[in-house]
Enzyme design. Structure first.
Site, PDB file in Angstrom:
ATOM      1  N   CYS A 100       0.348  -1.204  -0.030  1.00  0.00           N
ATOM      2  CA  CYS A 100       0.209   0.045  -0.029  1.00  0.00           C
ATOM      3  C   CYS A 100       0.885   1.400   0.040  1.00  0.00           C
ATOM      4  O   CYS A 100       1.577   1.455   0.848  1.00  0.00           O
ATOM      5  CB  CYS A 100      -1.282  -0.168   1.146  1.00  0.00           C
ATOM      6  SG  CYS A 100      -2.128   1.238   1.400  1.00  0.00           S
ATOM      7  N   CYS A 104      -3.818   7.616  -1.392  1.00  0.00           N
ATOM      8  CA  CYS A 104      -4.880   7.564  -2.112  1.00  0.00           C
ATOM      9  C   CYS A 104      -5.521   7.839  -1.228  1.00  0.00           C
ATOM     10  O   CYS A 104      -6.685   8.826  -1.098  1.00  0.00           O
ATOM     11  CB  CYS A 104      -6.090   6.379  -2.402  1.00  0.00           C
ATOM     12  SG  CYS A 104      -4.219   4.941  -3.587  1.00  0.00           S
ATOM     13  N   THR A 191      -4.578   4.861   7.766  1.00  0.00           N
ATOM     14  CA  THR A 191      -3.307   4.019   6.377  1.00  0.00           C
ATOM     15  C   THR A 191      -2.361   4.739   5.996  1.00  0.00           C
ATOM     16  O   THR A 191      -2.428   5.950   5.542  1.00  0.00           O
ATOM     17  CB  THR A 191      -3.998   3.364   5.184  1.00  0.00           C
ATOM     18  OG1 THR A 191      -4.587   2.412   5.113  1.00  0.00           O
ATOM     19  CG2 THR A 191      -2.745   2.685   4.284  1.00  0.00           C
ATOM     20  N   GLU A 257      -0.407   1.239   9.359  1.00  0.00           N
ATOM     21  CA  GLU A 257      -1.629   1.970   9.652  1.00  0.00           C
ATOM     22  C   GLU A 257      -1.115   2.773  11.017  1.00  0.00           C
ATOM     23  O   GLU A 257      -0.506   1.293  11.786  1.00  0.00           O
ATOM     24  CB  GLU A 257      -2.399   0.933  10.059  1.00  0.00           C
ATOM     25  CG  GLU A 257      -2.900  -0.328   8.642  1.00  0.00           C
ATOM     26  CD  GLU A 257      -4.308   0.490   7.955  1.00  0.00           C
ATOM     27  OE1 GLU A 257      -4.379   1.174   7.674  1.00  0.00           O
ATOM     28  OE2 GLU A 257      -3.427  -0.287   6.572  1.00  0.00           O
ATOM     29  N   HIS A 292     -12.581   5.502  -2.902  1.00  0.00           N
ATOM     30  CA  HIS A 292     -12.050   4.179  -2.739  1.00  0.00           C
ATOM     31  C   HIS A 292     -12.261   2.923  -2.692  1.00  0.00           C
ATOM     32  O   HIS A 292     -11.154   2.723  -3.222  1.00  0.00           O
ATOM     33  CB  HIS A 292     -12.011   5.017  -0.747  1.00  0.00           C
ATOM     34  CG  HIS A 292     -10.307   3.946   0.192  1.00  0.00           C
ATOM     35  ND1 HIS A 292      -8.998   4.862  -0.560  1.00  0.00           N
ATOM     36  CD2 HIS A 292     -10.496   3.488   0.637  1.00  0.00           C
ATOM     37  CE1 HIS A 292      -8.804   4.356  -0.158  1.00  0.00           C
ATOM     38  NE2 HIS A 292      -8.851   3.907   1.001  1.00  0.00           N
ATOM     39  N   TYR A 296      -9.103   0.534  -4.983  1.00  0.00           N
ATOM     40  CA  TYR A 296      -9.542  -0.926  -4.395  1.00  0.00           C
ATOM     41  C   TYR A 296      -8.663  -1.208  -5.988  1.00  0.00           C
ATOM     42  O   TYR A 296      -8.412  -2.736  -5.884  1.00  0.00           O
ATOM     43  CB  TYR A 296      -9.784  -1.898  -3.544  1.00  0.00           C
ATOM     44  CG  TYR A 296      -9.502  -1.108  -2.346  1.00  0.00           C
ATOM     45  CD1 TYR A 296      -9.125  -2.343  -1.545  1.00  0.00           C
ATOM     46  CD2 TYR A 296     -10.032   0.073  -2.377  1.00  0.00           C
ATOM     47  CE1 TYR A 296      -8.923  -1.757   0.060  1.00  0.00           C
ATOM     48  CE2 TYR A 296      -9.838   0.498  -0.599  1.00  0.00           C
ATOM     49  CZ  TYR A 296      -8.784  -0.635   0.059  1.00  0.00           C
ATOM     50  OH  TYR A 296      -8.854   0.089   0.933  1.00  0.00           O
ATOM     51  N   CYS A 299      -5.037  -0.736  -6.844  1.00  0.00           N
ATOM     52  CA  CYS A 299      -4.243  -1.285  -6.349  1.00  0.00           C
ATOM     53  C   CYS A 299      -3.895  -2.354  -6.186  1.00  0.00           C
ATOM     54  O   CYS A 299      -2.939  -3.184  -6.176  1.00  0.00           O
ATOM     55  CB  CYS A 299      -3.832  -0.058  -5.215  1.00  0.00           C
ATOM     56  SG  CYS A 299      -5.335   0.147  -3.963  1.00  0.00           S
ATOM     57  N   GLU A 447      -6.835  -5.749   4.652  1.00  0.00           N
ATOM     58  CA  GLU A 447      -7.387  -4.426   4.241  1.00  0.00           C
ATOM     59  C   GLU A 447      -8.285  -4.251   3.191  1.00  0.00           C
ATOM     60  O   GLU A 447      -9.122  -4.165   2.688  1.00  0.00           O
ATOM     61  CB  GLU A 447      -6.441  -3.649   3.988  1.00  0.00           C
ATOM     62  CG  GLU A 447      -5.959  -2.217   3.484  1.00  0.00           C
ATOM     63  CD  GLU A 447      -4.552  -1.181   2.699  1.00  0.00           C
ATOM     64  OE1 GLU A 447      -3.428  -1.363   3.170  1.00  0.00           O
ATOM     65  OE2 GLU A 447      -5.234  -0.366   1.873  1.00  0.00           O
TER      66      GLU A 447
END
Lengths: 487, 487, 487, 487
Positions: A100, A104, A191, A257, A292, A296, A299, A447
């Site tokens: 990650c 974003c 994150t 995180e 968001h 996903y 990424c 996640e």
């Protein structure tokens, strides 16, 4: 001073005086901390790739605010092409970092806050939108990393914010002053928070009038007085402290995180984007979550590419890559990975403008995207483990491999296809361990499940957005049923 | 005379003198035959909807050949938007007919033959492309239905065309004359063939030099001398002969498949688009299959919408729609359905121009789309049966319901939620039976599996198109492995 | 001296002089090493539970060799009831330890070697069976833990043992002497090896005449000259070195795997059970694998029970246990878990005697059992993560929770349903992390995939055992097809 | 006169004067009706196989009532071995008939009513058990087929029986007389009802005091005054009327379902087994459903064997059986099929005696068994369609194949691997169509979903039977959590 390079970025963070705790200690030199640095480097790639001409199309965009080229992570999407480019940029970064890269959430927050403040102002006569755009102009010009912070602790899930035993279990305003507001609360699962310059806070759920003080959105620097951050543990995190290279799996990058605590933090009005307008809280949640959920599809498919490549390498190194069942599993991994990507692209290509001009993804398809992401990475990881073989979890440590007596035996006995080195084989297996059972799995699996909302949140949106009435009408017509008051 | 309305279309077919066999009999009045008419009406909706202003954007396009508005089913895609509109048009028609409306194969054939003949001419100096465009201009002007015919009988799957005991098991040229070619062979699984004006034939697989005579593509009218067609049975097909309304499930529409036999059929050169250029056979197959795999992301999601709507109605009629497990199953059906749609949209939005200017979908994503279509409709159908209850397969016949003595009891005992009629409940269940176990299931399930190639064909394409080398490079870099000659 | 209690067992190991390496160091006091002790305690529960009257039926059996009560882990199954009890004992131990308790491999080796040596002797006139039973009598009397060691390093998977560049990549005899044999090689993935008294070695695949010297089975003490063992890393293993309690998840138990190296180890003839009889190698592999595939229907369902219980607790602690989707996920976890158990019971209940009198499971169903175990724990773990929420991978460390400043905030903000403590909530989440992403996942997931053979090994057995010919005959009869020489 | 042979059985039915309606007509000669005869023959195999010495162990049992050998379908299970034999007998019959052979519902009703009446009498001092055993003695001696009838129409699923608009939507007593009771209502989805001698009625759900009159269980002959039956349509049912052999798929056997209407039927007390004891209604439902959920682990795996065999034949006939993906799909079908069987065996092997001495399966595992049966046959059918190819739904009719002109072409073009006949290929495909989209699919798929209760009914039982408290205790112990009043 505008941040340009990965180095600029790291130096800019070094200058900040954040309060951060890691494993029971307050950390002074955060930027060089081995548990954090890999994530800093991952986020740094959002700068580094932006300097490469071959990636400029994806990494840069022309700001509608300033007319300047800005990092796409700070950009308001101006058309469906921007939305598609966002997903492709995310896939590129997932491929590049294998983890990650954290930036974003800010981008998704900007776009959500932009259209919601616009609509709020239209409806209520407030002035949040201009404020927000001023703020964003600053972010674009400085090229900042901003943590988009939504998830509250939530306490007892059956209770509304104001019903909780402790009123702070959701972020709220504890004071309104002439020059700003004072807020208290915490945001979980943040994150990359340690690598951010700023935090942009949003409410975490649809609120009713009783919870008016919880309807709050604003931006603060991470080193504002009253801000504390605590590092969240990941599986095998301390391997980064062991000083080696093999056992970490991903030799350069990682994620993290954090818990962010805001203890009576003051926010001046020019950084406040919602302050009590509870009727717009749900819209903000839905938009941020929507963007968001789209993310996903980018990424995680990039990380999926890495895991697929690793599985294929492992098979080659072990001499199993020609077996039909291995080839079939690789194809299945590709198929699942590309299905997620297709959903990310589709919700983008079907994007439409909001009132502020900022483009919004197709929300139904963005939720479909994310719901697939709560499933397929797990199956991809399972297939990867199938291909890897048991050594994934039985391989001795790097130090054993380097030991004068026993290392010789390990290298002898872990040798496989002759033209590949044992070290390479071990390194690929450690990368696969990282992604399926290690710190990478925290991002690639858990996640994927809970980021941008747990699967049930997507299901609720699907039920709401799917237009069942229309589908029932289609069925009735084909069955020859009158749309009559029946009986 | 240009066909405009559904009526025109049916009359145009009535004037043709095709040779067609159904259940052992040669049929004279095909257009009124109850086994065929529902499929004719389904195909007719491609005309009828094109006349509705609200659907004009999807149903019509401006021809790059003539500058005129033409039915999109005869159009060459000129941009990614055309590719997206194609998928949306297909979903609309799937929603409207609840079955296969049959006209996509021609559209997909046109677009594939167009770019392949262009590239063939560029490479070989042949003149197929101009010929093809002349032909297509005729199709557009007349607004014809053309069957895109690819699938040969194939005989023993382990043998190449020329190795088969019977050389006719793949379509081939048996003579080349000054004015044209003579062909022999058959095409199986020809969707909607009985409702077509023309057939456009393509080879069925990648051919090598030994099989040069099998590399043949051309167009013939379905009533050309030597053309025979045989209707393929579907589950419960003869319920259409029973004269009722309930037991057919879908009261107006249906589909059909047919075997087409070409017994020494003469084709003049101006209708020949490939005649021996075996090196381009694979490309033509890949392109046609690619377009057709995209198609499934549209049409089947439209049918899925109908089935989802029917399931929701059944639940309401039975009083189970408030149960959380029922709501959850409906959401799952929606999710799977929209995932297929997302793949159809994504491969379209990512389309790119070919040399001829005609746009080609992203082939990787189109194959991903179709591979999902070989799975999800089965699961959607399973969930639909779960919601429907056992009555789906135990409901007495329409005649029992109408019987003076026993019908009274059946209506009494099949009555459920009081404000809905028993008849409506039965009709919805029959529609669901149609789509999951009846003639609709032949299209919604089995055709989803095998149409445009069986799943293994998509898997082979995924393996070819996925760029594993790149993924391996990504993994190597993150594992810190040199791309060295190992060891 | 016969081992009775968990304490006896640990002391008996303390007296042995094994050579063991852990993370680059040779370890002297292995029994107290924090990385090993939890696994020792887990294995120790096979003694401790055997002393509890309520578990005597499962844990003890009457030896057919001595007529004495022995620990079932050293017993030869004398009837189908014994096979069923084995599975139930394994489930009990999985429930008790939440990890791999390691002693099954020995039990499965005993039962496999017993019947194969019997049949070998019958066919070849050898004397292995009596030797083996003498050896086993010793094991039963002393109540030893024996590592059943099958998996060789295998080198290049495309090559047979004698074709490998290094002949040692499969265990083999390097010398035959009058008093015994000398062996060299290694065994990978040896579950619990560090906690064993003895190793019983078996070949790893079906061998042909060229590989005669690889057809070798024997027993050696783990402290025999020439034996080295190396600890295999697991995710988050070093949390056990941190001295806390929370972050390890499972506060008492764990597992481990090791590499065993045999460098020219001498084995006297009375401990040799196969020495060149390659024609029986496949049978031994098949029987051991069969018994071990049965085992997974017991132990993993026990661990599954723990994970299901943890998920339900997490839901209660967070106030989500009443949500219908949570209840549904719990039911799904139960369903998958019990399906594996049912397969374990079924292959046991259908067990049949071999020539030696020792009972063998139904091999087809044992392979079915294990193939499900390569799938369902992954889905159970995914559902558990769904229920747990993201905190599973974002929870700060135990030391943060204990920190005077930040710990206070964490306890405040991680507090959920009021009547449960924050500490309990965190502990349950750490247990779930352990089982789905930590050292427990190495056993619950990856070992479920590869232990007793990777899924493809089970598929090959299914293809071999399923009697397709009979099924084809059934279909032919119902289709009215003559079993004629066709055509 | 005791029925022995299949012929005796058919003659015994011929002598009965049932009132039966099929497609709007009352049928006189039911036993020779082409829509019914295949199901009669299927049920007849429960007699025919019982005469074969090789099947005697499975088909016959020694009655605990009479000491005589009786058909197992009339037997009370006396031990776990009986329960296992039941499942094996069902698999044998599924293999033999390729459809539902209908006689299990009676067997499952006998065993359920037996133990429940015993416990009812123990608790309430009633005399139902002796009555029931007298009745069963008669059934055993005459060797009758008895329809176990549970499923009521249920009306609005949200309402209890007495809340329905029409009180008859659940079967109930409308009068109690000195010599018996009068009942009214209907039973839906009655498998094989037309082939039964008797009906044994049970309540359909757990009842409360308000619904006392609905708590009723009794036996009546199917030709008792007031009994009407209506045949339920199945997909493609009327192909049985076409007179051919190919298009029916299964050339000899089939199943059927029916609606049974009881219009004020008198039942003498000696045939009444529950009359108002509502507190035992739930127990009877649970037991009958439990036994019947076990049954599915037998019969459907037998049908699965047929479908797997057919798929393998189709692959051979078409030359695809050597392809690795085909082999893999066959293995997957086997795996899923045997998983269901394993669940059937496991719940049987774990059976325990009830108070009456009759053995009850393990209810948790029986529900697990059935829940798998609501899933796996659908996936097996999907894989079978994958292997079959599209011809499954595009094959012309038998009459086309026989047509002098077009039949010649069809035989030419449908010819595949040379050593197999085209006819055989077509017949196998029609059998596969029957099982996946035809009348066989009604039983293999939809009945697998809803027979013995829809999946949600099994899930509710799993939640109830799984002992979550115990699992939570296990997790707490391993996490080191005190079972304290938390906080």
């Amino acid at each position: 001073m505008r941040i340009v390079t990965r180095g600029d970025y790291i130096e800019s963070l070094r200058r900040m005086k954040k309060r951060v705790f890691i494993m029971g200690q307050e950390i002074e030199n955060l930027t060089d901390h081995p548990l954090v640095r890999p994530s800093l480097d991952a986020c740094g790639m959002t700068y580094e790739l932006a300097q490469k001409p071959e990636h400029a199309d994806l990494m840069l965009a022309t700001s509608n605010l300033t007319g300047q080229k800005v990092n796409r992570f700070t950009h308001l999407h101006q058309n469906a092409g921007d939305l598609v480019s966002k997903v492709k940029m995310q896939r590129l970064l997932g491929q590049t970092t294998g983890c990650c890269f954290q930036r974003c959430v800010g981008m998704d927050a900007f776009n959500a806050v932009d259209s919601v403040t616009y609509e709020m102002d239209q409806k209520l006569g407030t002035e949040y939108h201009a404020r927000f755009r001023n703020y964003l102009r600053h972010v674009q010009e400085e090229n900042l990393v901003v943590d988009g912070a939504m998830t509250d602790p939530k306490g007892d899930r059956q209770l509304k914010p104001s019903q909780q035993v402790d009123p702070d279990l959701f972020m709220h305003m504890v004071d309104r002053k002439s020059d700003g507001i004072v807020v208290r609360g915490a945001k979980l699962h943040q994150t990359g928070a340690l690598n951010s310059h700023e935090i942009i806070v949003m409410p975490t759920l649809t609120l009713s009038e009783d919870d008016r003080d919880y309807a709050v959105s604003f931006a603060v620097p991470v080193d504002a007085p009253g801000v504390l951050m605590v590092y969240g543990r990941q599986p095998s995190d301390t391997r980064k402290l062991e000083g080696g290279r093999l056992d970490v799996g991903n030799v350069e990058f990682g994620g993290h995180e954090a818990v962010i605590i805001l203890e009576n933090v003051f926010v001046p009005w020019e950084r406040v984007f919602m302050a009590g307008e509870y009727a717009f809280s749900g819209l903000l949640v839905e938009r941020f979550a929507g963007y968001h959920r789209q993310s996903y599809g980018g990424c995680k498919t990039g990380v999926g590419d890495v895991l697929i490549g690793a599985a294929q390498l492992a098979a080659q190194y072990q001499g199993t890559d020609k077996a039909s069942h291995i080839k079939d599993k690789i194809v299945e991994m590709i198929h699942l990975n590309e299905t997620m990507y297709a959903c990310g692209i589709a919700c983008s290509a079907e994007g439409k403008p909001t009132g502020s001009g900022t483009y919004l993804i197709d929300l139904l398809l963005a939720n479909v995207c994310k719901l697939n992401v709560t499933r397929f990475p797990y199956e991809i990881a399972r297939l990867a483990q199938d291909i890897a073989g048991g050594l994934l979890v039985t391989l001795p440590s790097e130090k054993d491999l380097a030991h004068p007596e026993v290392g010789r035996y390990l290298k002898k006995y872990l040798h496989s296809v002759d033209r590949y080195s044992t070290e390479d084989r071990c390194q690929i297996l450690r990368l696969m361990e990282n992604l399926t059972l290690g710190p990478g799995a925290a991002a690639y699996l858990t996640e994927s499940m809970h980021g941008a909302g747990s699967p049930q949140a997507q299901r609720i949106m699907l039920a709401r957005l799917a237009n069942l009435e229309k589908k029932m009408g289609l069925a009735r017509r084909l069955a020859g049923i009158q749309e009559r008051p029946s009986k």
